[in-house]
Design a protein around this motif. Structure first.
Motif, PDB file in Angstrom:
ATOM      1  N   ARG A 129       0.938  -1.151  -0.104  1.00 19.07           N
ATOM      2  CA  ARG A 129      -0.014   0.165  -0.119  1.00 19.07           C
ATOM      3  C   ARG A 129       0.930   1.091   0.136  1.00 19.07           C
ATOM      4  O   ARG A 129       0.344   2.432   0.119  1.00 19.07           O
ATOM      5  CB  ARG A 129      -0.865  -0.056   1.191  1.00 19.07           C
ATOM      6  CG  ARG A 129      -2.324  -0.688   0.849  1.00 19.07           C
ATOM      7  CD  ARG A 129      -2.991  -1.194   2.114  1.00 19.07           C
ATOM      8  NE  ARG A 129      -2.433  -2.081   2.881  1.00 19.07           N
ATOM      9  CZ  ARG A 129      -2.023  -2.070   4.021  1.00 19.07           C
ATOM     10  NH1 ARG A 129      -1.797  -0.949   4.702  1.00 19.07           N
ATOM     11  NH2 ARG A 129      -1.286  -3.045   4.539  1.00 19.07           N
ATOM     12  N   LEU A 130       2.100   1.075  -0.079  1.00 17.86           N
ATOM     13  CA  LEU A 130       3.005   2.261  -0.346  1.00 17.86           C
ATOM     14  C   LEU A 130       3.311   2.681  -1.784  1.00 17.86           C
ATOM     15  O   LEU A 130       3.348   1.982  -2.634  1.00 17.86           O
ATOM     16  CB  LEU A 130       4.452   1.781   0.238  1.00 17.86           C
ATOM     17  CG  LEU A 130       4.801   1.968   1.725  1.00 17.86           C
ATOM     18  CD1 LEU A 130       6.099   1.641   1.798  1.00 17.86           C
ATOM     19  CD2 LEU A 130       4.392   3.038   2.233  1.00 17.86           C
TER      20      LEU A 130
ATOM     21  N   SER B  18       5.230   5.192  -2.935  1.00 16.24           N
ATOM     22  CA  SER B  18       6.597   5.571  -3.013  1.00 16.24           C
ATOM     23  C   SER B  18       7.339   5.477  -1.967  1.00 16.24           C
ATOM     24  O   SER B  18       7.030   5.258  -0.745  1.00 16.24           O
ATOM     25  CB  SER B  18       6.689   7.264  -3.491  1.00 16.24           C
ATOM     26  OG  SER B  18       6.261   7.862  -2.359  1.00 16.24           O
TER      27      SER B  18
ATOM     28  N   GLU C  55       9.167   7.766  -0.411  1.00 13.34           N
ATOM     29  CA  GLU C  55       8.926   8.869   0.577  1.00 13.34           C
ATOM     30  C   GLU C  55       8.117   8.596   1.660  1.00 13.34           C
ATOM     31  O   GLU C  55       8.350   8.470   2.894  1.00 13.34           O
ATOM     32  CB  GLU C  55       8.479  10.236  -0.269  1.00 13.34           C
ATOM     33  CG  GLU C  55       9.421  10.980  -0.929  1.00 13.34           C
ATOM     34  CD  GLU C  55       9.739  10.453  -2.450  1.00 13.34           C
ATOM     35  OE1 GLU C  55       8.895   9.464  -2.975  1.00 13.34           O
ATOM     36  OE2 GLU C  55      10.787  10.407  -2.551  1.00 13.34           O
ATOM     37  N   GLU C  56       6.909   7.739   1.180  1.00 18.36           N
ATOM     38  CA  GLU C  56       6.130   7.237   2.388  1.00 18.36           C
ATOM     39  C   GLU C  56       6.720   6.206   3.215  1.00 18.36           C
ATOM     40  O   GLU C  56       6.677   6.239   4.491  1.00 18.36           O
ATOM     41  CB  GLU C  56       4.952   6.596   1.663  1.00 18.36           C
ATOM     42  CG  GLU C  56       3.807   7.435   0.771  1.00 18.36           C
ATOM     43  CD  GLU C  56       2.773   6.615   0.463  1.00 18.36           C
ATOM     44  OE1 GLU C  56       2.184   5.883   0.980  1.00 18.36           O
ATOM     45  OE2 GLU C  56       2.542   7.003  -0.838  1.00 18.36           O
TER      46      GLU C  56
ATOM     47  N   ASP D  67       8.696   8.393   5.392  1.00 18.33           N
ATOM     48  CA  ASP D  67       7.897   9.058   6.388  1.00 18.33           C
ATOM     49  C   ASP D  67       7.373   8.428   7.515  1.00 18.33           C
ATOM     50  O   ASP D  67       6.866   8.695   8.619  1.00 18.33           O
ATOM     51  CB  ASP D  67       6.585   9.608   5.527  1.00 18.33           C
ATOM     52  CG  ASP D  67       6.904  10.538   4.745  1.00 18.33           C
ATOM     53  OD1 ASP D  67       7.897  11.274   4.795  1.00 18.33           O
ATOM     54  OD2 ASP D  67       6.135  10.959   3.806  1.00 18.33           O
ATOM     55  N   LEU D  68       7.457   6.880   7.394  1.00 21.30           N
ATOM     56  CA  LEU D  68       6.775   5.919   8.514  1.00 21.30           C
ATOM     57  C   LEU D  68       7.798   6.136   9.699  1.00 21.30           C
ATOM     58  O   LEU D  68       7.573   5.820  10.645  1.00 21.30           O
ATOM     59  CB  LEU D  68       7.277   4.674   7.984  1.00 21.30           C
ATOM     60  CG  LEU D  68       6.240   3.880   6.986  1.00 21.30           C
ATOM     61  CD1 LEU D  68       6.508   2.442   6.813  1.00 21.30           C
ATOM     62  CD2 LEU D  68       4.633   4.220   7.410  1.00 21.30           C
TER      63      LEU D  68
END
Ligand code: ADP
Ligand code: MG
Length: 310
Positions: free
Chosen positions: A232-233, A235, A237-238, A241-242
């Protein structure tokens, strides 16, 4: 250049290769003593080609370059490497090196000996990814490590898939990145479970359905395992971001569905592709055998060996 082809040749083609070698070496600046290539005869070149053969490059059927492949221990030496002056600058040399790399699959590195009075030649090899490893005047030895071959394996049960992961675990070290691809239910998590056992990390490893990433600490002072489900990611960056509070250089990272997303985490990666057996179209069925391919990318895997997996 229209039709560049590289073919494997044997001693019967010594005459053709000799003509290329003479033209190529004859065009280089003179060195003293002259290169062995220029004292070669058809008979001596045939003898050099006898054990492992060589490569011939042709353009529209006309020979333009070639070399002899000479295995010594775990290395394959490229000898009598030459490209006709008229054909230089058209990718012939690169194509020859690539074909040599393929022919030398299973060996640890490609090597060449270059005359130190010819810095352009030395730079040419360095540009092709060869590094200096030694010097015996008037020769400089250069080496380019070979990628380990891909490993393809058929597993008939989930246990066999876990077992492959279990045996891969001890070959991994901190900083390694594994990218697992395959359809839903292919066995990516199953494989990771075995890997976790092989690494000696705390379980249980499950599909991180609600949690995108989990850290499994090592139980024996080795690297922790970071297990990411990138389904469900969108990119990388996500993923960053985690805020995993993890230095990826210190852990082994496994990303499920990571293809096209996680490559930027490191310059090297081991792709683990799980799918149907070769040539079988359609979707994987439950209980069907899987084909697993280990596909190493980048310098981390140069010179590595899958021997312990057999
Ligand atoms: P993914 O993480 O790729 O979505 P999982 O590892 O979660 O897949 O699930 C794979 C499922 O397929 C498991 O329930 C496993 O028991 C089952 N399975 C059946 N046959 C095999 C096989 N030969 N190899 C791997 N898994 C298999
Ligand atoms: Mg999964």
């Amino acid at each position: 250049m229209s039709d560049l082809r590289i073919t494997r040749i044997g001693p019967d083609q010594a005459g053709t290769l000799l003509a290329v070698v003479r033209a190529a070496f004859g065009a280089r600046p003179a060195v003293d003593p002259p290169p062995d290539a220029l004292t070669e005869t058809e008979e001596s070149l045939a003898a050099l080609l006898a054990p492992f053969g060589g490569l011939l490059a042709t353009v529209d059927g006309e020979p333009v370059g070639g070399l002899v492949l000479d295995p010594v221990g775990v290395s394959v030496y490229l000898r009598r490497f030459g490209v006709l002056p008229s054909a230089q600058g058209h990718g012939v040399a690169t194509a020859l090196v690539e074909a040599a790399e393929e022919a030398a699959e299973g060996y640890v590195d490609l090597r060449v000996l270059a005359r130190e009075e010819l810095p352009r030649t030395v730079r040419f090899w360095e540009h092709k990814g060869f590094a200096r490893i030694g010097r015996t005047p008037p020769l400089i030895a250069l080496s380019r490590p070979l990628r380990p071959p891909r490993l393809t394996r058929t597993v008939h049960t989930p246990e066999e898939l876990q077992d492959l992961g279990r045996r891969l675990g001890p070959l991994l070290r901190a900083g390694d990145l594994l990218i697992l691809t395959g359809d839903l239910g292919a066995g990516k998590t199953t494989f990771t479970q075995g890997l976790g056992e092989g690494l000696g990390v705390r379980g249980p490893i499950t599909s991180p359905t609600f949690v995108i990433a989990r850290i499994h600490p090592s139980l024996r002072g080795g690297p922790d395992l970071v297990h990411v489900d990138a389904y469900r990611l969108g990119s990388i960056e996500e993923l960053e971001d985690l805020d995993l509070d993890t230095d990826f250089d210190e852990v082994v990272t496994v990303v499920e569905w990571g293809s096209g997303i996680a490559e930027v985490l490191g310059e090297s990666r081991l792709e683990v592709r799980i799918g149907r057996e070769e040539g079988r179209p359609g979707e994987l069925e439950h209980g069907e055998s899987r084909q697993v391919e280990l596909f190493p990318v980048g310098p981390r895997w140069r010179g590595a060996s899958w021997q312990d997996l057999h």
